[in-house]
Design a protein around this motif. Structure first.
Motif, short mmCIF file in Angstrom:
data_model
loop_
_atom_site.label_atom_id
_atom_site.label_comp_id
_atom_site.label_asym_id
_atom_site.label_seq_id
_atom_site.Cartn_x
_atom_site.Cartn_y
_atom_site.Cartn_z
N MET A 166 62.99 51.58 63.65
CA MET A 166 61.63 51.37 63.26
C MET A 166 61.24 52.44 62.26
SD MET A 166 59.09 52.63 66.28
CE MET A 166 60.06 53.66 67.33
N GLN A 167 60.41 52.08 61.32
CA GLN A 167 59.96 53.03 60.31
C GLN A 167 58.64 53.67 60.77
OE1 GLN A 167 59.37 51.41 56.38
NE2 GLN A 167 59.84 53.37 55.45
N THR A 168 58.57 54.98 60.63
CA THR A 168 57.36 55.71 61.03
C THR A 168 56.37 55.76 59.87
OG1 THR A 168 58.13 57.86 60.29
CG2 THR A 168 58.78 57.18 62.52
N SER A 169 55.18 56.21 60.16
CA SER A 169 54.17 56.34 59.11
C SER A 169 54.55 57.38 58.07
CB SER A 169 52.81 56.68 59.73
OG SER A 169 52.91 57.90 60.45
N ALA A 170 55.46 58.28 58.42
CA ALA A 170 55.93 59.29 57.47
C ALA A 170 57.02 58.73 56.55
CB ALA A 170 56.48 60.50 58.22
N LEU A 209 66.62 58.95 68.78
CA LEU A 209 67.47 59.80 67.97
C LEU A 209 66.67 60.49 66.88
CD1 LEU A 209 70.42 57.26 67.71
CD2 LEU A 209 70.10 59.10 69.37
N ASP A 210 67.35 61.21 66.01
CA ASP A 210 66.72 61.97 64.94
C ASP A 210 66.06 61.07 63.90
OD1 ASP A 210 67.68 64.28 66.15
OD2 ASP A 210 69.57 64.16 65.06
N ASP A 211 65.42 61.71 62.93
CA ASP A 211 64.85 60.99 61.78
C ASP A 211 65.97 60.62 60.81
OD1 ASP A 211 62.36 61.44 62.84
OD2 ASP A 211 61.86 63.06 61.47
N ARG A 249 69.74 51.68 57.66
CA ARG A 249 71.17 51.51 57.97
C ARG A 249 71.71 52.72 58.70
NH1 ARG A 249 73.66 47.51 59.14
NH2 ARG A 249 74.31 48.76 60.85
N SER A 250 71.35 53.91 58.28
CA SER A 250 71.80 55.14 58.95
C SER A 250 71.28 55.21 60.38
CB SER A 250 71.35 56.38 58.18
OG SER A 250 71.95 56.42 56.92
N ALA A 251 70.03 54.79 60.57
CA ALA A 251 69.44 54.79 61.92
C ALA A 251 70.18 53.83 62.84
CB ALA A 251 67.96 54.42 61.84
N VAL A 252 70.48 52.65 62.33
CA VAL A 252 71.20 51.65 63.13
C VAL A 252 72.62 52.13 63.45
CG1 VAL A 252 72.16 49.31 63.11
CG2 VAL A 252 69.82 49.71 62.32
N ASP A 253 73.30 52.67 62.46
CA ASP A 253 74.66 53.17 62.68
C ASP A 253 74.70 54.27 63.73
OD1 ASP A 253 75.64 51.38 60.81
OD2 ASP A 253 75.85 52.88 59.22
N ALA A 254 73.73 55.18 63.68
CA ALA A 254 73.67 56.27 64.65
C ALA A 254 73.42 55.74 66.06
CB ALA A 254 72.59 57.27 64.27
#
Length: 64
Positions: free
Chosen positions: A1-5, A31-33, A38-43
């Protein structure tokens, strides 16, 4: 999910197998930011797989 930042957060879920018994649990880990989705899903996939393998090993050792 994408944050407001504008960064992405990811999580993984390991669900209990119904046949194992009541001592199993569901774990959700944030997990981390990440700069892109794609990086978020892979992690999340990588950590989820490692956790599932650990849980499987722990269950196997418990039933010995």
């Amino acid at each position: 999910m994408q944050t407001s930042a504008g960064v992405y957060k990811s999580a993984y879920i390991v669900e209990p197998a119904a046949y194992i018994g009541p001592k199993d649990f569901v774990m959700i880990s944030l997990l981390d930011d990440f700069e892109n989705e794609r990086s978020a899903v892979d992690a999340a996939m990588g950590r989820g797989i490692k956790h599932a393998e650990w849980l499987d090993t722990a269950r196997s050792e418990r039933t010995r």
